[in-house]
Motif scaffolding. Structure first.
Motif, PDB file in Angstrom:
ATOM      1  N   PHE A 307       0.823  -1.206   0.000  1.00  0.00           N
ATOM      2  CA  PHE A 307       0.000   0.000   0.000  1.00  0.00           C
ATOM      3  C   PHE A 307       0.863   1.265   0.000  1.00  0.00           C
ATOM      4  O   PHE A 307       2.098   1.190   0.029  1.00  0.00           O
ATOM      5  N   ASP A 308       0.209   2.418  -0.057  1.00  0.00           N
ATOM      6  CA  ASP A 308       0.878   3.735  -0.039  1.00  0.00           C
ATOM      7  C   ASP A 308       1.862   3.892  -1.186  1.00  0.00           C
ATOM      8  O   ASP A 308       2.980   4.397  -1.020  1.00  0.00           O
ATOM      9  N   ASP A 315      -6.388   2.420  -4.568  1.00  0.00           N
ATOM     10  CA  ASP A 315      -6.805   1.844  -3.293  1.00  0.00           C
ATOM     11  C   ASP A 315      -8.109   2.521  -2.864  1.00  0.00           C
ATOM     12  O   ASP A 315      -8.103   3.683  -2.432  1.00  0.00           O
ATOM     13  N   SER A 316      -9.228   1.823  -3.000  1.00  0.00           N
ATOM     14  CA  SER A 316     -10.547   2.418  -2.726  1.00  0.00           C
ATOM     15  C   SER A 316     -10.688   2.854  -1.264  1.00  0.00           C
ATOM     16  O   SER A 316     -11.458   3.756  -0.952  1.00  0.00           O
ATOM     17  N   SER A 317      -9.910   2.228  -0.372  1.00  0.00           N
ATOM     18  CA  SER A 317      -9.993   2.615   1.037  1.00  0.00           C
ATOM     19  C   SER A 317      -9.424   4.009   1.283  1.00  0.00           C
ATOM     20  O   SER A 317      -9.636   4.615   2.331  1.00  0.00           O
ATOM     21  N   PHE A 322      -8.202  11.018  -0.520  1.00  0.00           N
ATOM     22  CA  PHE A 322      -7.907  11.670  -1.795  1.00  0.00           C
ATOM     23  C   PHE A 322      -8.815  12.883  -2.008  1.00  0.00           C
ATOM     24  O   PHE A 322      -8.366  13.930  -2.479  1.00  0.00           O
ATOM     25  N   ILE A 323     -10.098  12.757  -1.601  1.00  0.00           N
ATOM     26  CA  ILE A 323     -11.039  13.868  -1.750  1.00  0.00           C
ATOM     27  C   ILE A 323     -10.628  15.029  -0.846  1.00  0.00           C
ATOM     28  O   ILE A 323     -10.658  16.213  -1.235  1.00  0.00           O
ATOM     29  N   ALA A 324     -10.212  14.667   0.383  1.00  0.00           N
ATOM     30  CA  ALA A 324      -9.818  15.700   1.345  1.00  0.00           C
ATOM     31  C   ALA A 324      -8.499  16.355   0.955  1.00  0.00           C
ATOM     32  O   ALA A 324      -8.290  17.554   1.186  1.00  0.00           O
ATOM     33  N   THR A 329      -0.550  11.730  -3.337  1.00  0.00           N
ATOM     34  CA  THR A 329      -0.474  10.758  -4.458  1.00  0.00           C
ATOM     35  C   THR A 329      -0.244   9.323  -4.013  1.00  0.00           C
ATOM     36  O   THR A 329      -0.239   8.411  -4.832  1.00  0.00           O
ATOM     37  N   ASN A 330      -0.029   9.105  -2.713  1.00  0.00           N
ATOM     38  CA  ASN A 330       0.236   7.739  -2.225  1.00  0.00           C
ATOM     39  C   ASN A 330      -1.084   7.001  -1.948  1.00  0.00           C
ATOM     40  O   ASN A 330      -1.394   6.588  -0.844  1.00  0.00           O
TER      41      ASN A 330
END
Length: 551
Positions: A307-308, A315-317, A322-324, A329-330
């Motif tokens: 991950f990251d 990564d949907s989690s 990402f929105i915030a 980019t990780n």
């Protein structure tokens, strides 16, 4: 008197004696193969002889005897001696009258059974009688006659005296250590001396040279030098034998096939049903293995993602992050190439006749449990079996006989190598195949060296980085046709060479498990189990070590 002897014999034999004729007693067909006297007529009028045969039948379980009796003739004779002496001594303990009757005819018995054979078996019989009767025989005195005898093996045999199945396994363990070439060479020399002493007047002239040799041997210096000469000769012979390369007379009759192609689907389905019924009695074993495998499952890192990452799969989690913070980019993940996904395990099962019964069922059952569990860990597994198409040589031997029986022909039996499950096929598609191990007549002889080459070559073609080969066997390689027509160590030497080659290259992790027999003389990483129920634990423990080590 005859009726009394007949009644006593039937009772002593647990009614395995069918009837008496005028000259001999007849044994039930099912028990004749395990009787020490199967090639000899027992005088029904003699109480001692009848007691001897009856005890042999009473204390020898025909099924156990036939399952454990070696195929090699030399080994078979020694095995029968151990079985017979055990039955005699057991009778001495329980029936004092039998002891008196049998001791009266014992000299005649030994003369009839061993006079035309080598002296080694004669000595072996006497040794077994003393050991089993006294249980306190000097190991030094035994080693003078049989140098290979080890204290541990003697203790194991004595401690298992009352457990016939374990007794036979420890006896075979001891027999595997014997060097029959040396023992039979020396016994034949002794027999020659006896024959010289029994020459008639008519043969004296034609045997002058033999008499001269006998006189030479009688001198002190010659006697001291002779054993050294013989010893040197034997060493040279064994050294020369090792130089002989392993040959295969022909491969044209060998079969390498999938289990489902050997019999019809309907029969295979019925055998699988029978196999499941056989396994019902092993509920406790299955539960214990399941717990062990569950621990293995949790010990492995089953996470296959990193991950990251700055690129890869989204990564949907991390969507809310990402929105915030769109600049972060990780938010990607990539698939990890882990040990488990890059591992293949091959289980190579000995399908020889001596594995018949509980050993083959437990081996197959263990293979099934391990396969199903490792598949959950994304470890590819294949299950293989090896045996021969025929007993004592097949079409290969017939072809050799047609070709004027050339010397040192090499392997003279037709191989039958079976794929119960290949590594690319799921367990659900092949689960019926293991039922084949219960097919009558399938389990015959075992040529281990070539089976290892076959299994290791299959592994070498695989793309997985980690390759593990687990061999499950119950003793040394045996093929009567090959052993009787070549150097008696041909199969042993070949197996050692093959194992050494695999271990040196270190491309494959090789583990061997001997059921009732020590296989450490062939494999550096070997385990011996006396109880087949320990098989699963040994395999699981070793797999855990290998997989964790790699990780």
């Amino acid at each position: 008197m005859k009726n009394e002897i007949e009644a006593t014999a039937k009772t002593l034999s647990k009614h395995k004696i069918k009837q008496f004729s005028q000259e001999k007693l007849l044994v039930e067909k099912d028990f004749s193969k395990s009787n020490f006297f199967d090639d000899f007529d027992i005088p029904s009028s003699d109480r001692g002889w009848c007691d001897l045969a009856s005890l042999n039948l009473r204390y020898i379980d025909s099924k156990l005897f036939n399952e454990n009796c070696p195929l090699n003739q030399n080994k078979k004779e020694v095995f029968k001696i151990f079985a017979a002496t055990r039955s005699i001594v057991s009778g001495f303990r329980e029936f004092k009258g039998c002891e008196k009757n049998i001791k009266e005819i014992l000299p005649d018995f030994k003369k009839k059974f061993f006079s035309n054979k080598d002296k080694f078996n004669y000595k072996m019989f006497d040794m077994c009688m003393k050991i089993f009767q006294t249980k306190n025989v000097s190991l030094k005195s035994i080693r003078k006659k049989i140098p290979e005898f080890q204290n541990k093996k003697l203790i194991n045999i004595l401690e298992s005296f009352d457990n016939e199945e374990k007794f036979y396994k420890y006896v075979n363990n001891f027999i595997d250590t014997l060097n029959f070439d040396i023992h039979h060479d020396s016994s034949q020399d002794s027999q020659k001396e006896i024959n010289k002493n029994d020459l008639t007047e008519k043969k004296k002239e034609t045997n002058k040279q033999k008499k001269i040799e006998l006189i030479k041997k009688s001198s002190g210096k010659e006697n001291e030098q002779e054993p050294k000469h013989n010893e040197k000769k034997n060493n040279n012979q064994s050294f020369e034998n090792k130089k002989i390369e392993y040959n295969i007379f022909t491969k044209q009759f060998d079969i390498f096939t999938k289990a489902e192609k050997l019999i019809k689907y309907k029969e295979l389905k019925e055998l699988r049903k029978k196999f499941d019924e056989e396994c019902k009695d092993n509920t406790k074993l299955v539960n214990n293995l399941a717990k062990k495998l569950e621990k293995l499952l949790y010990s492995l890192d089953l996470s296959t993602w990193k991950f990251d990452q700055e690129e890869g799969f989204f990564d949907s989690s991390r969507f809310s992050q990402f929105i915030a913070s769109p600049r972060n980019t990780n938010i990607f993940k990539i698939e990890r190439e882990n040990t488990e996904k890059n591992t293949v395990v091959s289980l190579l099962l000995d399908n020889s006749g001596s594995m018949r019964g509980k050993p083959i069922v437990t081996s197959a059952m263990t293979a099934e449990i391990i396969t199903k569990t490792l598949e959950k860990c994304r470890v590819n597994v294949e299950i293989l079996g090896f045996t021969t198409k025929e007993w004592k040589g097949g079409q290969s031997k017939k072809l050799w006989e047609k070709n004027k029986r050339i010397a040192n022909p090499g392997r003279l039996n037709d191989l039958l190598h079976i794929v119960y499950k290949d590594a690319d096929t799921s367990w659900n598609q092949t689960k019926l195949n293991l039922g084949l191990v219960l097919k009558d007549g399938l389990l015959k002889e075992n040529i281990d060296g070539e089976a290892l080459i076959w299994a290791s070559n299959r592994l070498k073609k695989r793309n997985e980085k980690k390759k593990i080969l687990i061999v499950i066997s119950d003793g040394a390689p045996v093929d009567d046709a090959t052993l009787s027509s070549n150097n008696s160590n041909i199969l042993d030497n070949h197996l050692r060479d093959v194992v050494l080659n695999i271990e040196r290259k270190k491309e494959i992790d090789l583990i061997a498990i001997g059921i009732g027999h020590d296989v450490s003389k062939y494999y550096s990483k070997a385990f011996t189990i006396d109880d087949v129920e320990k098989l699963g634990e040994i395999i699981i423990d070793n797999l855990t070590k290998i997989l964790n080590k790699k990780k």
